[in-house]
Scaffold this motif. Sequence first.
Motif, PDB file in Angstrom:
ATOM      1  N   LYS A 171      65.728 -21.982  44.745  1.00 54.33           N
ATOM      2  CA  LYS A 171      65.711 -20.570  45.136  1.00 54.33           C
ATOM      3  C   LYS A 171      64.301 -20.003  45.015  1.00 54.33           C
ATOM      4  O   LYS A 171      63.518 -20.430  44.192  1.00 54.33           O
ATOM      5  N   ASP A 172      64.009 -19.012  45.859  1.00 50.95           N
ATOM      6  CA  ASP A 172      62.767 -18.259  45.750  1.00 50.95           C
ATOM      7  C   ASP A 172      62.997 -17.114  44.776  1.00 50.95           C
ATOM      8  O   ASP A 172      63.770 -16.207  45.050  1.00 50.95           O
ATOM      9  N   ALA A 198      64.120 -23.789  33.469  1.00 51.49           N
ATOM     10  CA  ALA A 198      64.089 -23.782  34.934  1.00 51.49           C
ATOM     11  C   ALA A 198      63.827 -22.373  35.473  1.00 51.49           C
ATOM     12  O   ALA A 198      63.038 -22.198  36.406  1.00 51.49           O
ATOM     13  N   TYR A 199      64.477 -21.375  34.889  1.00 49.82           N
ATOM     14  CA  TYR A 199      64.235 -19.996  35.326  1.00 49.82           C
ATOM     15  C   TYR A 199      62.788 -19.593  35.094  1.00 49.82           C
ATOM     16  O   TYR A 199      62.146 -19.006  35.968  1.00 49.82           O
ATOM     17  N   ILE A 200      62.269 -19.880  33.920  1.00 44.76           N
ATOM     18  CA  ILE A 200      60.893 -19.487  33.602  1.00 44.76           C
ATOM     19  C   ILE A 200      59.920 -20.163  34.560  1.00 44.76           C
ATOM     20  O   ILE A 200      59.072 -19.516  35.172  1.00 44.76           O
ATOM     21  N   LEU A 201      60.035 -21.482  34.715  1.00 42.91           N
ATOM     22  CA  LEU A 201      59.094 -22.225  35.545  1.00 42.91           C
ATOM     23  C   LEU A 201      59.208 -21.873  37.028  1.00 42.91           C
ATOM     24  O   LEU A 201      58.204 -21.843  37.743  1.00 42.91           O
ATOM     25  N   SER A 202      60.412 -21.577  37.492  1.00 44.19           N
ATOM     26  CA  SER A 202      60.581 -21.265  38.917  1.00 44.19           C
ATOM     27  C   SER A 202      60.055 -19.884  39.280  1.00 44.19           C
ATOM     28  O   SER A 202      59.835 -19.600  40.457  1.00 44.19           O
ATOM     29  N   THR A 203      59.854 -19.013  38.295  1.00 41.06           N
ATOM     30  CA  THR A 203      59.393 -17.661  38.596  1.00 41.06           C
ATOM     31  C   THR A 203      57.891 -17.468  38.393  1.00 41.06           C
ATOM     32  O   THR A 203      57.384 -16.376  38.639  1.00 41.06           O
ATOM     33  N   ILE A 204      57.187 -18.495  37.964  1.00 49.00           N
ATOM     34  CA  ILE A 204      55.747 -18.351  37.748  1.00 49.00           C
ATOM     35  C   ILE A 204      55.057 -18.115  39.083  1.00 49.00           C
ATOM     36  O   ILE A 204      55.238 -18.857  40.032  1.00 49.00           O
ATOM     37  N   GLN A 205      54.282 -17.030  39.117  1.00 53.79           N
ATOM     38  CA  GLN A 205      53.513 -16.660  40.306  1.00 53.79           C
ATOM     39  C   GLN A 205      52.056 -16.537  39.892  1.00 53.79           C
ATOM     40  O   GLN A 205      51.737 -15.902  38.885  1.00 53.79           O
ATOM     41  N   PHE A 206      51.181 -17.134  40.654  1.00 52.81           N
ATOM     42  CA  PHE A 206      49.757 -17.121  40.347  1.00 52.81           C
ATOM     43  C   PHE A 206      49.043 -16.044  41.153  1.00 52.81           C
ATOM     44  O   PHE A 206      49.412 -15.767  42.290  1.00 52.81           O
ATOM     45  N   ASN A 207      48.008 -15.473  40.551  1.00 49.36           N
ATOM     46  CA  ASN A 207      47.143 -14.523  41.232  1.00 49.36           C
ATOM     47  C   ASN A 207      45.827 -15.256  41.499  1.00 49.36           C
ATOM     48  O   ASN A 207      44.985 -15.386  40.613  1.00 49.36           O
ATOM     49  N   HIS A 208      45.682 -15.748  42.716  1.00 48.33           N
ATOM     50  CA  HIS A 208      44.558 -16.617  43.067  1.00 48.33           C
ATOM     51  C   HIS A 208      43.206 -15.930  42.845  1.00 48.33           C
ATOM     52  O   HIS A 208      42.261 -16.556  42.361  1.00 48.33           O
TER      53      HIS A 208
END
Length: 192
Positions: free
Chosen positions: A37-38, A154-164
């Motif tokens: 999931k996204d 899984a929830y924590i890792l799937s929601t990580i978003q980076f600010n390039h």
Amino acid sequence: MKKIILSILVFLLLTGCTIVRINTDSIDTIVEVVLSKDNNLYNRVGRGYKYYVPRGVTYIDTDETNDKLYSQGNYYYLYVDVISYYQKISIEYEEKKDAFYSRKFSKKDGFGSDGYLEIIEEDDMYYIQFVYNYSKIETVVSKEDLNDAVLNSAYILSTIQFNHEVIELMIDSQTLNNREEKYEMFKNKQNE
């Protein structure tokens, strides 16, 4: 009054709220449902990244890009690898036959990122190493907490978003600030 109640009920029925229940009996099901999931949720912000801490998990402390989390008597250690993200380094992992659970994930299999989940059983405790989305969670749990730990990770890792842009500034500023300077510790600085 009846028309108002009826219109509210019709509105709720037509707009639809969906609740997805995850079968937490199987580690494979947990991984496939959560990682496919996204997830754009976040409630925790770090240096160059943000992520979601699920209900029941408590944030404790941060040291650079290492976060310490706690849930039901278990500590989770989250490491976010901003350098690997920035350099787009791929993950090398071979599934282990002697592990309690060992599985590699890839983008081409429908997952959002490459990674792996490895669980090693030792003395009735389970060491979990979950790598996904340029991040890693490690924890040691008992058998009854195993599926919950995998679900939370899984929830924590799937929601990580980076600010390039922020990561790029961090990396560039580190090269400017890491100048060598000579110190003479044993030289007498007093005038005689």
